[in-house]
Design a protein around this motif. Structure first.
Motif, PDB file in Angstrom:
ATOM      1  N   ASP A  38       6.269  11.821  14.725  1.00  0.00           N
ATOM      2  CA  ASP A  38       7.489  12.413  14.153  1.00  0.00           C
ATOM      3  C   ASP A  38       7.967  13.602  14.992  1.00  0.00           C
ATOM      4  O   ASP A  38       7.383  13.920  16.042  1.00  0.00           O
ATOM      5  N   ASP A  39       9.007  14.251  14.541  1.00  0.00           N
ATOM      6  CA  ASP A  39       9.625  15.342  15.308  1.00  0.00           C
ATOM      7  C   ASP A  39       8.688  16.529  15.488  1.00  0.00           C
ATOM      8  O   ASP A  39       8.879  17.341  16.406  1.00  0.00           O
ATOM      9  N   GLU A  40       7.676  16.653  14.616  1.00  0.00           N
ATOM     10  CA  GLU A  40       6.743  17.778  14.709  1.00  0.00           C
ATOM     11  C   GLU A  40       5.478  17.411  15.466  1.00  0.00           C
ATOM     12  O   GLU A  40       4.562  18.236  15.580  1.00  0.00           O
ATOM     13  N   GLY A  41       5.419  16.206  16.001  1.00  0.00           N
ATOM     14  CA  GLY A  41       4.273  15.801  16.799  1.00  0.00           C
ATOM     15  C   GLY A  41       3.143  15.175  16.004  1.00  0.00           C
ATOM     16  O   GLY A  41       2.064  14.911  16.556  1.00  0.00           O
ATOM     17  N   TYR A  42       3.355  14.922  14.714  1.00  0.00           N
ATOM     18  CA  TYR A  42       2.312  14.324  13.891  1.00  0.00           C
ATOM     19  C   TYR A  42       2.433  12.797  13.881  1.00  0.00           C
ATOM     20  O   TYR A  42       3.541  12.248  13.982  1.00  0.00           O
ATOM     21  N   LEU A  43       1.303  12.134  13.752  1.00  0.00           N
ATOM     22  CA  LEU A  43       1.297  10.676  13.672  1.00  0.00           C
ATOM     23  C   LEU A  43       1.745  10.240  12.280  1.00  0.00           C
ATOM     24  O   LEU A  43       1.283  10.769  11.268  1.00  0.00           O
ATOM     25  N   VAL A  44       2.671   9.282  12.248  1.00  0.00           N
ATOM     26  CA  VAL A  44       3.191   8.764  10.985  1.00  0.00           C
ATOM     27  C   VAL A  44       3.224   7.236  11.047  1.00  0.00           C
ATOM     28  O   VAL A  44       3.182   6.636  12.134  1.00  0.00           O
ATOM     29  N   ALA A  45       3.296   6.624   9.888  1.00  0.00           N
ATOM     30  CA  ALA A  45       3.430   5.168   9.816  1.00  0.00           C
ATOM     31  C   ALA A  45       4.901   4.786  10.025  1.00  0.00           C
ATOM     32  O   ALA A  45       5.806   5.495   9.589  1.00  0.00           O
ATOM     33  N   GLN A  46       5.122   3.689  10.741  1.00  0.00           N
ATOM     34  CA  GLN A  46       6.481   3.165  10.881  1.00  0.00           C
ATOM     35  C   GLN A  46       6.902   2.402   9.629  1.00  0.00           C
ATOM     36  O   GLN A  46       8.059   2.412   9.243  1.00  0.00           O
ATOM     37  N   ARG A  47       5.910   1.721   9.016  1.00  0.00           N
ATOM     38  CA  ARG A  47       6.157   0.894   7.825  1.00  0.00           C
ATOM     39  C   ARG A  47       4.792   0.560   7.223  1.00  0.00           C
ATOM     40  O   ARG A  47       3.769   1.028   7.699  1.00  0.00           O
ATOM     41  N   THR A  76       0.857  -1.180   0.000  1.00  0.00           N
ATOM     42  CA  THR A  76       0.000   0.000   0.000  1.00  0.00           C
ATOM     43  C   THR A  76       0.897   1.235   0.000  1.00  0.00           C
ATOM     44  O   THR A  76       2.128   1.126  -0.049  1.00  0.00           O
ATOM     45  N   LEU A  77       0.286   2.408   0.075  1.00  0.00           N
ATOM     46  CA  LEU A  77       1.055   3.656   0.089  1.00  0.00           C
ATOM     47  C   LEU A  77       1.676   3.959   1.449  1.00  0.00           C
ATOM     48  O   LEU A  77       2.422   4.928   1.585  1.00  0.00           O
ATOM     49  N   TRP A  78       1.333   3.138   2.459  1.00  0.00           N
ATOM     50  CA  TRP A  78       1.955   3.365   3.764  1.00  0.00           C
ATOM     51  C   TRP A  78       3.426   2.955   3.722  1.00  0.00           C
ATOM     52  O   TRP A  78       3.790   1.975   3.082  1.00  0.00           O
ATOM     53  N   GLY A  79       4.234   3.715   4.414  1.00  0.00           N
ATOM     54  CA  GLY A  79       5.660   3.437   4.489  1.00  0.00           C
ATOM     55  C   GLY A  79       6.283   4.259   5.597  1.00  0.00           C
ATOM     56  O   GLY A  79       5.606   5.084   6.248  1.00  0.00           O
ATOM     57  N   PRO A  80       7.555   4.092   5.864  1.00  0.00           N
ATOM     58  CA  PRO A  80       8.220   4.835   6.948  1.00  0.00           C
ATOM     59  C   PRO A  80       8.061   6.341   6.786  1.00  0.00           C
ATOM     60  O   PRO A  80       8.383   6.910   5.738  1.00  0.00           O
ATOM     61  N   GLY A  81       7.535   6.989   7.829  1.00  0.00           N
ATOM     62  CA  GLY A  81       7.415   8.441   7.834  1.00  0.00           C
ATOM     63  C   GLY A  81       6.209   9.017   7.121  1.00  0.00           C
ATOM     64  O   GLY A  81       6.016  10.240   7.124  1.00  0.00           O
ATOM     65  N   VAL A  82       5.358   8.173   6.518  1.00  0.00           N
ATOM     66  CA  VAL A  82       4.162   8.688   5.838  1.00  0.00           C
ATOM     67  C   VAL A  82       3.156   9.154   6.887  1.00  0.00           C
ATOM     68  O   VAL A  82       2.749   8.385   7.761  1.00  0.00           O
ATOM     69  N   ARG A  83       2.759  10.411   6.797  1.00  0.00           N
ATOM     70  CA  ARG A  83       1.841  10.965   7.800  1.00  0.00           C
ATOM     71  C   ARG A  83       0.413  10.462   7.619  1.00  0.00           C
ATOM     72  O   ARG A  83      -0.035  10.205   6.500  1.00  0.00           O
ATOM     73  N   LEU A  84      -0.270  10.333   8.750  1.00  0.00           N
ATOM     74  CA  LEU A  84      -1.678   9.961   8.737  1.00  0.00           C
ATOM     75  C   LEU A  84      -2.510  11.221   8.516  1.00  0.00           C
ATOM     76  O   LEU A  84      -2.302  12.235   9.206  1.00  0.00           O
ATOM     77  N   VAL A  85      -3.435  11.161   7.570  1.00  0.00           N
ATOM     78  CA  VAL A  85      -4.250  12.326   7.207  1.00  0.00           C
ATOM     79  C   VAL A  85      -5.715  11.946   7.298  1.00  0.00           C
ATOM     80  O   VAL A  85      -6.123  10.877   6.828  1.00  0.00           O
ATOM     81  N   GLN A  86      -6.529  12.833   7.898  1.00  0.00           N
ATOM     82  CA  GLN A  86      -7.968  12.592   7.905  1.00  0.00           C
ATOM     83  C   GLN A  86      -8.491  12.602   6.482  1.00  0.00           C
ATOM     84  O   GLN A  86      -8.088  13.426   5.667  1.00  0.00           O
ATOM     85  N   ASP A  87      -9.374  11.659   6.182  1.00  0.00           N
ATOM     86  CA  ASP A  87      -9.903  11.543   4.823  1.00  0.00           C
ATOM     87  C   ASP A  87     -10.781  12.753   4.521  1.00  0.00           C
ATOM     88  O   ASP A  87     -11.887  12.876   5.060  1.00  0.00           O
TER      89      ASP A  87
END
Length: 349
Positions: free
Chosen positions: A319-328, A182-193
């Motif tokens: 991440d460093d800015e406090g946003y939720l991201v995918a690990q992988r 899928t498009l999820w990968g390290p550092g990809v931020r979670l975004v509300q649909d």
């Protein structure tokens, strides 16, 4: 024993049952085609015409597939092709049905008989009787002595499956490993649909996810991909926060959440419906299609319904800015278990 003798014997037996008189089989009324050779030939030509019309419908389906191609982004071309394909398929199937019905009503012998049922056996005598019945059916239907009807019917039925072979072409190439990525990968931020237009203010901070809340989440920049809706069908995620003390966390997945915030695939592992109903009190996710129920406190294990495996969990971090991201990406393949399921090792991500 002839059919008439058998019918008479069966009728006499029925007269003695409970004192009721058997009315017998109604008198046979000849049809026009039974007494008029000209009407018989006319009916034969009409039936053959329906079979030929069925072949025309099949050929039109094939021609329409190429004559009315689907243009990228054009709903009008999709509607036009669907209409033309539907017209061809309807004509092909409807005409075969009408031809067969007319054949049965106008040319096949319609004398009514009554036959007793017998136990099924495999003796040579029974096989001979079965063969005699087949030969009788062949004679009564006239299929052996009506080559025009036989040949047109065979031709119409033979080419009828051809449209299905064309439709298989639209299924595209074999999926390969695309179902596991899928498009999820390290550092990809979670975004509300947000719909079709994502905005940066839709990024999710851990502090914004309160206990009991649920977010419908997609990967950032998903709508910038070549096939965004196809990607969404694999990457859609539900994000929830639960009191960490209520989570029965697998030690191997202890770092897959953030202070009670967990993310799971939104695609049901039964037939791929969207799992969108979250019950805060029980921490259950419900699929509305077939009521498969998943327990979020136990890594979305199946507790009810036809689903056979848990919803895959998306490992997340901050991440460093406090946003939720995918690990992988997901470790397990998302969606219905229609193909061979091979769990991917975490080290491969």
């Amino acid at each position: 024993m002839t059919s008439k003798q058998h019918t008479a014997e069966h009728g006499s037996q029925l007269e003695q049952v409970n004192g009721f008189t058997n009315p017998g089989i109604p008198e046979h009324k000849p049809r026009v085609t039974d007494s008029s050779p000209a009407a018989e030939r006319m009916a034969e030509r009409q039936i053959a015409g329906w079979f030929i019309l069925s072949m025309i419908g099949t050929l039109w389906f094939i021609v329409s597939y190429f004559l009315f191609p689907i243009e990228d982004g054009s709903m009008g071309s999709i509607r036009l092709q669907n209409a033309m394909l539907g017209l061809g398929a309807t004509l092909a199937l409807f005409s075969i049905g009408v031809g067969i019905v007319l054949w049965a009503k106008t040319l096949i012998t319609d004398v009514e008989v009554v036959e007793s049922r017998h136990d099924i056996a495999g003796s040579e005598e029974d096989q001979a009787i079965a063969l005699e019945i087949i030969n009788q059916a062949k004679e009564e239907s006239g299929i052996a002595r009506r080559p025009l009807l036989r040949n047109t019917l065979i031709a119409a039925v033979a080419i009828a499956p051809l449209p299905a072979l064309l439709v298989f072409r639209d299924l595209g190439p074999l999926p390969g490993d695309s179902l596991f990525k899928t498009l999820w990968g390290p550092g990809v931020r979670l975004v509300q649909d947000p719909g079709m237009v994502p905005h940066e203010d839709r990024y999710i901070r851990a502090e914004d996810v309160t206990i009991g809340s649920a977010f419908h989440v997609i990967p950032e920049k998903m709508y910038e991909s070549e096939h965004p809706l196809n990607e969404k069908a694999k990457a859609a995620v539900l994000l929830m926060r639960i009191d960490p003390q209520e989570l029965n966390t697998d030690p191997a997945k202890e770092d897959w959440g953030v202070d009670g915030i967990v993310a799971y695939s939104k695609i049901c592992t039964h037939v791929g419906c969207p799992v969108a109903l979250y019950e805060h009190q029980t921490h259950h996710l419900l699929c509305p299609c077939h009521q498969s129920t998943f327990d979020v406190t136990n890594h979305c294990a199946v507790i009810f319904g036809p689903a056979k495996r848990p919803l895959p969990q998306l490992p997340i971090a901050v991440d460093d800015e406090g946003y939720l991201v995918a690990q992988r990406d997901f470790v397990d393949p998302v969606g219905p278990t229609f193909w061979e399921i091979n769990t991917r090792e975490t080290s491969e991500q």
